[in-house]
Design a protein around this motif. Sequence first.
Motif, PDB file in Angstrom:
ATOM      1  N   GLN A 134     -20.378   7.001  44.685  1.00  0.00           N
ATOM      2  CA  GLN A 134     -21.267   8.225  44.442  1.00  0.00           C
ATOM      3  C   GLN A 134     -20.576   9.668  44.652  1.00  0.00           C
ATOM      4  O   GLN A 134     -19.941   9.940  45.551  1.00  0.00           O
ATOM      5  CB  GLN A 134     -22.418   8.186  45.480  1.00  0.00           C
ATOM      6  N   VAL A 135     -20.678  10.336  43.509  1.00  0.00           N
ATOM      7  CA  VAL A 135     -19.901  11.465  43.232  1.00  0.00           C
ATOM      8  C   VAL A 135     -21.037  12.579  43.928  1.00  0.00           C
ATOM      9  O   VAL A 135     -21.914  12.977  43.314  1.00  0.00           O
ATOM     10  CB  VAL A 135     -19.971  11.895  41.946  1.00  0.00           C
ATOM     11  N   SER A 136     -20.821  12.750  45.144  1.00  0.00           N
ATOM     12  CA  SER A 136     -21.914  13.698  45.986  1.00  0.00           C
ATOM     13  C   SER A 136     -21.256  15.031  46.255  1.00  0.00           C
ATOM     14  O   SER A 136     -20.263  15.391  46.678  1.00  0.00           O
ATOM     15  CB  SER A 136     -22.164  12.982  47.460  1.00  0.00           C
ATOM     16  N   ASP A 137     -22.046  16.063  45.508  1.00  0.00           N
ATOM     17  CA  ASP A 137     -21.915  17.205  46.001  1.00  0.00           C
ATOM     18  C   ASP A 137     -20.641  17.833  45.580  1.00  0.00           C
ATOM     19  O   ASP A 137     -20.071  18.735  46.641  1.00  0.00           O
ATOM     20  CB  ASP A 137     -22.433  17.779  47.350  1.00  0.00           C
ATOM     21  N   ASN A 138     -20.014  17.676  44.555  1.00  0.00           N
ATOM     22  CA  ASN A 138     -18.533  18.025  44.379  1.00  0.00           C
ATOM     23  C   ASN A 138     -18.604  19.450  43.580  1.00  0.00           C
ATOM     24  O   ASN A 138     -19.531  19.677  42.771  1.00  0.00           O
ATOM     25  CB  ASN A 138     -18.137  17.110  43.223  1.00  0.00           C
ATOM     26  N   HIS A 139     -17.673  20.230  44.174  1.00  0.00           N
ATOM     27  CA  HIS A 139     -17.602  21.479  43.407  1.00  0.00           C
ATOM     28  C   HIS A 139     -16.121  22.059  43.617  1.00  0.00           C
ATOM     29  O   HIS A 139     -15.557  21.496  44.085  1.00  0.00           O
ATOM     30  CB  HIS A 139     -18.448  22.639  44.388  1.00  0.00           C
ATOM     31  N   VAL A 140     -15.851  22.696  42.312  1.00  0.00           N
ATOM     32  CA  VAL A 140     -14.414  23.182  42.301  1.00  0.00           C
ATOM     33  C   VAL A 140     -14.076  24.237  43.347  1.00  0.00           C
ATOM     34  O   VAL A 140     -15.060  25.074  43.584  1.00  0.00           O
ATOM     35  CB  VAL A 140     -14.053  23.827  40.876  1.00  0.00           C
ATOM     36  N   PRO A 211     -19.656  23.064  39.653  1.00  0.00           N
ATOM     37  CA  PRO A 211     -20.129  21.487  39.932  1.00  0.00           C
ATOM     38  C   PRO A 211     -19.435  20.224  39.106  1.00  0.00           C
ATOM     39  O   PRO A 211     -19.305  20.398  38.005  1.00  0.00           O
ATOM     40  CB  PRO A 211     -21.684  21.657  40.091  1.00  0.00           C
ATOM     41  N   LEU A 212     -19.144  19.281  39.832  1.00  0.00           N
ATOM     42  CA  LEU A 212     -18.474  18.095  39.033  1.00  0.00           C
ATOM     43  C   LEU A 212     -19.566  17.005  39.369  1.00  0.00           C
ATOM     44  O   LEU A 212     -20.148  16.816  40.422  1.00  0.00           O
ATOM     45  CB  LEU A 212     -17.371  17.688  39.585  1.00  0.00           C
ATOM     46  N   TYR A 213     -19.897  16.252  38.325  1.00  0.00           N
ATOM     47  CA  TYR A 213     -20.835  15.200  38.327  1.00  0.00           C
ATOM     48  C   TYR A 213     -20.380  13.908  37.959  1.00  0.00           C
ATOM     49  O   TYR A 213     -19.238  13.771  37.503  1.00  0.00           O
ATOM     50  CB  TYR A 213     -22.304  15.653  37.511  1.00  0.00           C
ATOM     51  N   ALA A 214     -21.086  12.690  38.054  1.00  0.00           N
ATOM     52  CA  ALA A 214     -20.728  11.385  37.758  1.00  0.00           C
ATOM     53  C   ALA A 214     -20.487  11.243  36.144  1.00  0.00           C
ATOM     54  O   ALA A 214     -19.861  10.728  35.607  1.00  0.00           O
ATOM     55  CB  ALA A 214     -21.765  10.573  37.909  1.00  0.00           C
ATOM     56  N   SER A 215     -21.218  12.232  35.362  1.00  0.00           N
ATOM     57  CA  SER A 215     -21.062  12.278  33.983  1.00  0.00           C
ATOM     58  C   SER A 215     -19.758  12.884  33.490  1.00  0.00           C
ATOM     59  O   SER A 215     -19.362  13.122  32.359  1.00  0.00           O
ATOM     60  CB  SER A 215     -22.450  13.440  33.556  1.00  0.00           C
ATOM     61  N   HIS A 300     -28.519  10.136  40.049  1.00  0.00           N
ATOM     62  CA  HIS A 300     -28.057  10.147  41.572  1.00  0.00           C
ATOM     63  C   HIS A 300     -26.521  10.094  41.629  1.00  0.00           C
ATOM     64  O   HIS A 300     -26.056  10.031  42.847  1.00  0.00           O
ATOM     65  CB  HIS A 300     -28.427   8.598  42.179  1.00  0.00           C
ATOM     66  N   ASN A 301     -26.054  10.474  40.467  1.00  0.00           N
ATOM     67  CA  ASN A 301     -24.416  10.409  40.207  1.00  0.00           C
ATOM     68  C   ASN A 301     -23.893   9.356  40.886  1.00  0.00           C
ATOM     69  O   ASN A 301     -22.756   9.455  41.840  1.00  0.00           O
ATOM     70  CB  ASN A 301     -23.949  11.834  41.178  1.00  0.00           C
ATOM     71  N   VAL A 302     -24.061   8.052  40.486  1.00  0.00           N
ATOM     72  CA  VAL A 302     -23.436   7.082  40.851  1.00  0.00           C
ATOM     73  C   VAL A 302     -22.650   6.361  39.928  1.00  0.00           C
ATOM     74  O   VAL A 302     -23.084   6.382  38.577  1.00  0.00           O
ATOM     75  CB  VAL A 302     -24.500   5.994  41.495  1.00  0.00           C
ATOM     76  N   ILE A 303     -21.435   5.845  40.323  1.00  0.00           N
ATOM     77  CA  ILE A 303     -20.668   5.222  39.263  1.00  0.00           C
ATOM     78  C   ILE A 303     -20.391   3.551  39.544  1.00  0.00           C
ATOM     79  O   ILE A 303     -20.107   3.537  40.744  1.00  0.00           O
ATOM     80  CB  ILE A 303     -19.254   5.917  39.168  1.00  0.00           C
ATOM     81  N   TRP A 304     -20.489   2.843  38.705  1.00  0.00           N
ATOM     82  CA  TRP A 304     -20.471   1.277  38.907  1.00  0.00           C
ATOM     83  C   TRP A 304     -19.064   1.091  38.285  1.00  0.00           C
ATOM     84  O   TRP A 304     -18.581   1.077  37.272  1.00  0.00           O
ATOM     85  CB  TRP A 304     -21.349   0.471  38.276  1.00  0.00           C
ATOM     86  N   VAL A 305     -18.152   0.541  39.365  1.00  0.00           N
ATOM     87  CA  VAL A 305     -16.640   0.312  38.796  1.00  0.00           C
ATOM     88  C   VAL A 305     -16.575  -1.087  38.968  1.00  0.00           C
ATOM     89  O   VAL A 305     -16.816  -1.833  39.791  1.00  0.00           O
ATOM     90  CB  VAL A 305     -15.599   1.069  39.306  1.00  0.00           C
ATOM     91  N   HIS A 306     -15.478  -1.639  38.269  1.00  0.00           N
ATOM     92  CA  HIS A 306     -15.253  -3.193  38.281  1.00  0.00           C
ATOM     93  C   HIS A 306     -14.304  -3.439  39.569  1.00  0.00           C
ATOM     94  O   HIS A 306     -13.566  -2.994  40.229  1.00  0.00           O
ATOM     95  CB  HIS A 306     -14.225  -3.440  37.150  1.00  0.00           C
ATOM     96  N   GLY A 307     -14.916  -4.643  40.140  1.00  0.00           N
ATOM     97  CA  GLY A 307     -14.438  -5.231  41.249  1.00  0.00           C
ATOM     98  C   GLY A 307     -15.061  -4.665  42.634  1.00  0.00           C
ATOM     99  O   GLY A 307     -15.409  -3.487  42.887  1.00  0.00           O
ATOM    100  N   PRO A 308     -14.772  -5.604  43.697  1.00  0.00           N
ATOM    101  CA  PRO A 308     -15.091  -5.114  44.886  1.00  0.00           C
ATOM    102  C   PRO A 308     -14.043  -4.630  45.850  1.00  0.00           C
ATOM    103  O   PRO A 308     -14.198  -4.336  46.941  1.00  0.00           O
ATOM    104  CB  PRO A 308     -15.723  -6.614  45.520  1.00  0.00           C
ATOM    105  N   ALA A 309     -12.848  -4.505  45.170  1.00  0.00           N
ATOM    106  CA  ALA A 309     -11.730  -4.312  45.985  1.00  0.00           C
ATOM    107  C   ALA A 309     -11.230  -2.816  45.884  1.00  0.00           C
ATOM    108  O   ALA A 309     -10.039  -2.578  45.390  1.00  0.00           O
ATOM    109  CB  ALA A 309     -10.358  -5.110  45.407  1.00  0.00           C
ATOM    110  N   ILE A 310     -12.171  -1.806  45.996  1.00  0.00           N
ATOM    111  CA  ILE A 310     -11.984  -0.516  46.081  1.00  0.00           C
ATOM    112  C   ILE A 310     -11.246  -0.196  47.360  1.00  0.00           C
ATOM    113  O   ILE A 310     -12.014  -0.590  48.350  1.00  0.00           O
ATOM    114  CB  ILE A 310     -13.105   0.386  45.699  1.00  0.00           C
ATOM    115  N   PRO A 311     -10.190   0.624  47.553  1.00  0.00           N
ATOM    116  CA  PRO A 311      -9.659   0.659  48.892  1.00  0.00           C
ATOM    117  C   PRO A 311     -10.765   1.371  49.851  1.00  0.00           C
ATOM    118  O   PRO A 311     -11.295   2.475  49.189  1.00  0.00           O
ATOM    119  CB  PRO A 311      -8.437   1.744  48.716  1.00  0.00           C
ATOM    120  N   GLY A 312     -10.719   0.865  50.978  1.00  0.00           N
ATOM    121  CA  GLY A 312     -11.588   1.690  51.894  1.00  0.00           C
ATOM    122  C   GLY A 312     -12.878   1.026  52.402  1.00  0.00           C
ATOM    123  O   GLY A 312     -13.370   0.087  51.667  1.00  0.00           O
ATOM    124  N   GLU A 313     -13.410   1.389  53.410  1.00  0.00           N
ATOM    125  CA  GLU A 313     -14.833   0.928  53.910  1.00  0.00           C
ATOM    126  C   GLU A 313     -15.873   1.507  52.982  1.00  0.00           C
ATOM    127  O   GLU A 313     -15.668   2.495  52.522  1.00  0.00           O
ATOM    128  CB  GLU A 313     -14.854   1.257  55.327  1.00  0.00           C
TER     129      GLU A 313
END
Lengths: 370, 339
Positions: A134-140, A211-215, A300-313
């Motif tokens: 989720q790209v939440s509340d990003n601003h430059v 602002p930066l969004y998922a788009s 909701h600014n959500v991106i579905w990326v391939h795989g379950p193996a994104i680093p981190g919790e």
Amino acid sequence: MAALRKVIGTESIRDFSTIFSNLTISNVNTSIARQLPAVTQVRWMSRMKVRRTMPPFWLPKITRTMYPENITPENQAFVSEVVANEYSSPLKAVPWERGQWNEKVRRCGVIARKIGVYPMWKKDGTKLLTTLLQVSDNHVIRYIPPEDMATSYFNKRTGNVAGLVVGADSLDPREVTKEFNSLFVESGVLPKRKLTKFIISPTAKLAPGTPLYASHFRPGSYVDIRGITIDRGFQGVMKRWGFKGLRATHGVTKAHRSGGSIGGGGEKARVWPGTKMPGHMGRNPRIIRGVKIWRINTRHNVIWVHGPAIPGEVGNYVNMYDCSLPTRKITEENHPPFPTFFQDEEEIEEELYDEDLHLFSDKSISFAEK
Amino acid sequence: MKPLHYKSLLHITRNVETCTKRFYQRQRLTNAAVQKKRSELFSKEVKRQAALITDVEKIEVKYHGQPEDCTLIMNKSMSTPFNCAQHIGQAILDRSVLAEVNGKVWDMHRPLEEDCTLSFLHFRQPDPYYVNRAFWRAASVMLGAVLETVFKDDIYVELCSFPSPNVRTGSFVYDVDLKRPNWEPRKEELRTLSGAMTKLSLSALPFKRLEVDAKLAFEMFSDNQYKRAQVPHIAAQGEKGNSVVLYRVGDFVDMSRGPLISNTSHMGKVSIASVHPIKVDSGELLRFQGVALPKGFMMNHFSFGILQKRAEQLNTGRVPSIPIIGDIGAKPQQLSAAK
């Protein structure tokens, strides 16, 4: 050998003694054994350790000591109102010039938060796992022009690169230090929880407060994702290095998961630096390259990326960049919005899907009988 | 000998005046020298008034408050509410800012004159109206003290006055003649002023009250054209008709109706927010504005920033209307009194 042959050939004792005095150990051993090294041994780090437990001293402290202020509820509500009004308009009045895309240009990235893992199905029926970011509340927050970009020995940057500091997830300005708050005065946004500097081309610059969004991305494109891996703590060699361990039975005493021998002996009779042993595993920064985007939800600014193996919790922040792999080059036809997608100005559908994705609203996938 | 005609008398006095004026004009006036002179005159007067008391009479002071009501036997015209608090306890002593004597608000360091009822006022009581006003007034006086000391020696600062304290305006104020009306201080300079205020607060100096004759007050403020013009009018407004109330903090002496807080240490976070030029009859003055919180009142930087921004706006308090020097015939209502 040559010296000995000389001894046999001479007749005088004087010559004999001079010859013997000339005989040194190295001279004798030259042909028999290898020469010992003349320099002292140098040991070095087994690998480049990039895991940091504390931020650098020159960064401003973020949190402050919270003390009871005994402010009346009416006054608290008033200050909250001031906070809301002051930060309600993030964009500055004068817009910056927007650059044009070209092949060599490098765009800004976004800060996303890992929110879970979910299965998706392709049109041919194959199941794949996707991670939701989720790209939440990003601003430059700040633009760093090329002349202000640091160059160091380890990080040689030739000329034309700029920087963009992006922040994600807002904080209450009352809960942070004044010094940290002052970083956000230029952009006019609330102080942020997470800050990242993205390296960009100067043509891809964005005004502070944008602002930066998922788009910012599109389904079907590829990204590189940088995150801090899961902290696994102190782990043994089997989990950490993939050792096979020892036998479960046949006389093995208390060493079933151990590493066994750690050296060879002989000339190099020591443990080599970098020998794989138990130790702390995880909490390292890693970048995985060429991750495909399958779906984007712009509401909701959500991106579905391939795989379950994104680093981190789940809940950790990751940085997402346009892919740098040569086989995933962006072309004129499929280039993403440049310098970003200005969602406040343009319309976009709520759900964007990759063409290979099976939607639940489509007809069920059917297979021909063999 | 022919009696001197009044016109010739006038001629003589006028000549003396011009002689003294020329003498003082040759001597460059500095704020430090003037402060010293005022402070010395103040000390002399304190000694003189103390010497007037020959017999020590006793008075009964009925204290009402924490930890328990009690009756104290104190010295008439010598003991102050501060001394009474010293008998009661450290906690009461530390937190007390003003005293209430026979229902009237009273300075902590002002001697008690008769049998009375006593209670103490502090910042955290349910309705701290009088304490807030005293705090705001004291902040103005402290600002005056800072302005007289913080400028370079070749600049002679003449304090004019400050309007009646009104916390709702958002700032405390002092109007000053700096002889450079276009001065726009930088942020660093305002910070220096705020630092000087904090330093004064850390010095923990008491505010000492003294009621003096109008003549002595005129002599003390003879080097300040605005103050010396105000003296007769303030004296006329007073209870006795010819006395002026003075307060000393450190070496700085100023006129104020009072009451003020007991000690500069009650000042907590303080910020001098802005300086605005204001137009008066005789010329232009500079209005210094600031905002402060009492000691112990914690506030985060963002909320205090809101207060600071408000204090930067021009204070709507009354602009002083200064009488022309020598115009003693002007009515008291026309002039502002440093309250």
